[in-house]
Design a protein around this motif. Structure first.
Motif, PDB file in Angstrom:
ATOM      1  N   ALA A  80       2.681   1.721  -3.321  1.00  0.00           N
ATOM      2  CA  ALA A  80       1.772   2.205  -4.361  1.00  0.00           C
ATOM      3  C   ALA A  80       1.469   3.683  -4.179  1.00  0.00           C
ATOM      4  CB  ALA A  80       0.482   1.392  -4.354  1.00  0.00           C
ATOM      5  N   LEU A  81       1.315   4.119  -2.943  1.00  0.00           N
ATOM      6  CA  LEU A  81       0.975   5.516  -2.670  1.00  0.00           C
ATOM      7  C   LEU A  81       2.177   6.450  -2.703  1.00  0.00           C
ATOM      8  CD1 LEU A  81      -1.620   4.974   0.184  1.00  0.00           C
ATOM      9  CD2 LEU A  81      -2.076   5.593  -2.212  1.00  0.00           C
ATOM     10  N   VAL A  85      -6.030   7.901  -6.653  1.00  0.00           N
ATOM     11  CA  VAL A  85      -6.805   7.555  -5.454  1.00  0.00           C
ATOM     12  C   VAL A  85      -7.733   8.718  -5.091  1.00  0.00           C
ATOM     13  CG1 VAL A  85      -6.637   7.081  -2.969  1.00  0.00           C
ATOM     14  CG2 VAL A  85      -5.166   5.850  -4.590  1.00  0.00           C
ATOM     15  N   LEU A 111     -12.101   2.244  -5.919  1.00  0.00           N
ATOM     16  CA  LEU A 111     -11.258   2.021  -4.736  1.00  0.00           C
ATOM     17  C   LEU A 111     -11.758   0.834  -3.929  1.00  0.00           C
ATOM     18  CD1 LEU A 111     -10.647   5.584  -3.266  1.00  0.00           C
ATOM     19  CD2 LEU A 111      -9.021   4.116  -4.452  1.00  0.00           C
ATOM     20  N   LEU A 146      -5.386  -1.686  -3.888  1.00  0.00           N
ATOM     21  CA  LEU A 146      -6.076  -0.414  -3.647  1.00  0.00           C
ATOM     22  C   LEU A 146      -7.264  -0.195  -4.576  1.00  0.00           C
ATOM     23  CD1 LEU A 146      -3.006   1.841  -2.935  1.00  0.00           C
ATOM     24  CD2 LEU A 146      -4.951   1.534  -1.416  1.00  0.00           C
ATOM     25  N   LEU A 182      -1.592  -0.010  -8.676  1.00  0.00           N
ATOM     26  CA  LEU A 182      -2.687   0.162  -7.716  1.00  0.00           C
ATOM     27  C   LEU A 182      -3.525  -1.107  -7.601  1.00  0.00           C
ATOM     28  CD1 LEU A 182      -3.749   3.800  -8.629  1.00  0.00           C
ATOM     29  CD2 LEU A 182      -2.688   3.048  -6.488  1.00  0.00           C
ATOM     30  N   ARG A 183      -3.737  -1.793  -8.723  1.00  0.00           N
ATOM     31  CA  ARG A 183      -4.491  -3.051  -8.710  1.00  0.00           C
ATOM     32  C   ARG A 183      -3.721  -4.132  -7.954  1.00  0.00           C
ATOM     33  NH1 ARG A 183      -4.986  -2.994 -13.880  1.00  0.00           N
ATOM     34  NH2 ARG A 183      -3.546  -4.704 -14.229  1.00  0.00           N
ATOM     35  N   ARG A 228      -0.202   8.200  -8.631  1.00  0.00           N
ATOM     36  CA  ARG A 228      -1.083   7.177  -8.058  1.00  0.00           C
ATOM     37  C   ARG A 228      -1.914   7.751  -6.920  1.00  0.00           C
ATOM     38  NH1 ARG A 228       3.431   3.781  -9.625  1.00  0.00           N
ATOM     39  NH2 ARG A 228       4.345   3.807  -7.552  1.00  0.00           N
ATOM     40  N   ARG A 229      -1.323   8.663  -6.126  1.00  0.00           N
ATOM     41  CA  ARG A 229      -2.125   9.324  -5.089  1.00  0.00           C
ATOM     42  C   ARG A 229      -3.225  10.164  -5.724  1.00  0.00           C
ATOM     43  NH1 ARG A 229       2.954  10.210  -2.976  1.00  0.00           N
ATOM     44  NH2 ARG A 229       2.874  12.432  -3.467  1.00  0.00           N
ATOM     45  N   SER A 283      -1.531  -3.768  -5.684  1.00  0.00           N
ATOM     46  CA  SER A 283      -1.447  -3.446  -4.257  1.00  0.00           C
ATOM     47  C   SER A 283      -2.776  -3.688  -3.555  1.00  0.00           C
ATOM     48  CB  SER A 283      -1.031  -1.986  -4.061  1.00  0.00           C
ATOM     49  OG  SER A 283      -2.097  -1.119  -4.396  1.00  0.00           O
ATOM     50  N   THR A 316       0.838  -1.205   0.000  1.00  0.00           N
ATOM     51  CA  THR A 316       0.000   0.000   0.000  1.00  0.00           C
ATOM     52  C   THR A 316       0.869   1.249   0.000  1.00  0.00           C
ATOM     53  OG1 THR A 316      -1.780  -1.155   1.157  1.00  0.00           O
ATOM     54  CG2 THR A 316      -1.798   1.254   1.262  1.00  0.00           C
ATOM     55  N   HIS A 364       0.346   2.816 -13.910  1.00  0.00           N
ATOM     56  CA  HIS A 364      -0.040   3.255 -12.563  1.00  0.00           C
ATOM     57  C   HIS A 364      -1.222   2.435 -12.046  1.00  0.00           C
ATOM     58  CE1 HIS A 364       2.758   6.520 -12.183  1.00  0.00           C
ATOM     59  NE2 HIS A 364       2.331   7.108 -13.286  1.00  0.00           N
TER      60      HIS A 364
END
Length: 117
Positions: free
Chosen positions: A13-14, A23, A76, A59, A54-55, A19-20, A57, A10, A50
């Protein structure tokens, strides 16, 4: 922490600002990949990379609307963020306890509060 690997994924990824931003956009509603790319002024391949992170991780999740299987819609998943918030709360408690113990130690040490330099 029992889920250290999940937390590590997590946080990794962030770590990226794009990527943030994804989100942040997805916090309002699910969005198609193309819309995310346009909103962040990224190319489709860059957004795809990106979104893959995220996938992987956990998220975000990907779905395909029934009207067009070529479209990928991302949403999300709350669980990784809940785990992150829980870890942050535990860390805050630990640091608060450590700082309170340090303050108590300093206040009990000889010379505390005296007029001598």
């Amino acid at each position: 922490m029992k889920n250290a690997a999940i937390l590590d994924r997590t946080l990794a990824a962030l770590a990226d600002p794009h990527r943030r931003a994804v989100v942040d956009l997805l916090s309002n509603r699910p969005r198609p990949a193309g819309e995310l790319a346009r909103s962040l002024n990224l190319t489709a391949p860059a957004m795809s990379r990106h979104l893959r992170v995220l996938r992987e991780s956990g998220l975000v999740v990907e779905s395909h609307p029934t009207f067009d299987a070529r479209v990928r819609v991302y949403a999300l998943r709350p669980e990784p963020m809940i785990d992150l918030m829980r870890w942050l709360e535990e860390t805050e408690i630990m640091w608060s306890e450590q700082l309170a113990a340090f303050k108590a130690h300093i206040e009990q040490s000889p010379g505390h509060g005296s007029d001598t330099p």
